[in-house]
Design a protein around this motif. Sequence first.
Motif, PDB file in Angstrom:
ATOM      1  N   UNK A   1      50.161  43.052  30.457  1.00 30.67           N
ATOM      2  CA  UNK A   1      49.368  42.584  31.516  1.00 30.67           C
ATOM      3  C   UNK A   1      47.797  43.029  31.020  1.00 30.67           C
ATOM      4  N   UNK A   2      47.520  44.280  30.588  1.00 27.07           N
ATOM      5  CA  UNK A   2      46.103  44.655  30.275  1.00 27.07           C
ATOM      6  C   UNK A   2      45.663  43.602  29.239  1.00 27.07           C
ATOM      7  N   UNK A   3      46.364  43.135  28.266  1.00 22.94           N
ATOM      8  CA  UNK A   3      46.182  42.111  27.188  1.00 22.94           C
ATOM      9  C   UNK A   3      45.897  40.803  28.007  1.00 22.94           C
ATOM     10  N   UNK A   4      46.730  40.471  28.997  1.00 25.33           N
ATOM     11  CA  UNK A   4      46.602  39.108  29.655  1.00 25.33           C
ATOM     12  C   UNK A   4      45.339  39.113  30.472  1.00 25.33           C
ATOM     13  N   UNK A   5      44.922  40.126  31.126  1.00 27.66           N
ATOM     14  CA  UNK A   5      43.928  40.251  31.997  1.00 27.66           C
ATOM     15  C   UNK A   5      42.641  39.987  31.259  1.00 27.66           C
ATOM     16  N   UNK A   6      42.635  40.659  29.937  1.00 31.17           N
ATOM     17  CA  UNK A   6      41.265  40.886  28.978  1.00 31.17           C
ATOM     18  C   UNK A   6      41.164  39.403  28.442  1.00 31.17           C
ATOM     19  N   UNK A   7      42.293  38.603  28.194  1.00 34.91           N
ATOM     20  CA  UNK A   7      42.331  37.358  27.888  1.00 34.91           C
ATOM     21  C   UNK A   7      41.625  36.334  28.850  1.00 34.91           C
ATOM     22  N   UNK A   8      42.215  36.349  30.012  1.00 32.62           N
ATOM     23  CA  UNK A   8      41.909  35.554  31.054  1.00 32.62           C
ATOM     24  C   UNK A   8      40.295  35.870  31.502  1.00 32.62           C
ATOM     25  N   UNK A   9      40.013  37.129  31.402  1.00 35.59           N
ATOM     26  CA  UNK A   9      38.415  37.369  31.634  1.00 35.59           C
ATOM     27  C   UNK A   9      37.613  36.802  30.918  1.00 35.59           C
ATOM     28  N   UNK A  10      37.957  36.845  29.581  1.00 33.96           N
ATOM     29  CA  UNK A  10      37.176  36.173  28.370  1.00 33.96           C
ATOM     30  C   UNK A  10      37.195  34.648  28.539  1.00 33.96           C
ATOM     31  N   UNK A  11      38.202  34.243  29.042  1.00 33.61           N
ATOM     32  CA  UNK A  11      38.288  32.552  28.996  1.00 33.61           C
ATOM     33  C   UNK A  11      37.469  32.099  30.142  1.00 33.61           C
ATOM     34  N   UNK A  12      37.490  32.846  31.287  1.00 33.19           N
ATOM     35  CA  UNK A  12      36.837  32.788  32.629  1.00 33.19           C
ATOM     36  C   UNK A  12      35.214  32.930  32.405  1.00 33.19           C
ATOM     37  N   UNK A  13      35.013  33.736  31.703  1.00 31.71           N
ATOM     38  CA  UNK A  13      33.525  33.966  31.542  1.00 31.71           C
ATOM     39  C   UNK A  13      33.009  32.830  30.467  1.00 31.71           C
ATOM     40  N   UNK A  14      33.693  32.671  29.327  1.00 33.85           N
ATOM     41  CA  UNK A  14      33.317  31.631  28.289  1.00 33.85           C
ATOM     42  C   UNK A  14      33.164  30.240  28.900  1.00 33.85           C
ATOM     43  N   UNK A  15      34.149  30.130  29.963  1.00 36.61           N
ATOM     44  CA  UNK A  15      34.007  28.490  30.723  1.00 36.61           C
ATOM     45  C   UNK A  15      32.901  28.482  31.389  1.00 36.61           C
ATOM     46  N   UNK A  16      32.753  29.635  32.265  1.00 33.05           N
ATOM     47  CA  UNK A  16      31.701  29.521  33.372  1.00 33.05           C
ATOM     48  C   UNK A  16      30.508  29.365  32.558  1.00 33.05           C
TER      49      UNK A  16
END
Length: 93
Positions: free
Chosen positions: A28-43
């Motif tokens: 889950x920690x890895x999943x959260x990190x991947x999603x944070x990076x994706x959301x930030x990159x997209x935004x």
Amino acid sequence: MQRTVDFKLPHFFNYPPYFTLQPVRETREKQVQLWKELILDYCRSQKMYIISLEEDFPLFSNPKIERSLSYEAKEVFLAALVSEGLFCTTLNL
């Protein structure tokens, strides 16, 4: 809101388990990190500054694999961004 052609989605975006909160802490920690990076990159690429849990956000679903994030998963990923000061706390989390 349309996903732009210029934005390159990461490989995990087509992996169904990443659309479900993972029960194992390390995963889950890895999943959260991947999603944070994706959301930030997209935004950043779209010059977006606000995300609402109540509105459609193109990254929160993938029609190609017929998967969408649950409300709880959206909360977890956005709360992680808020806790790091990367998004405003006015997201009604």
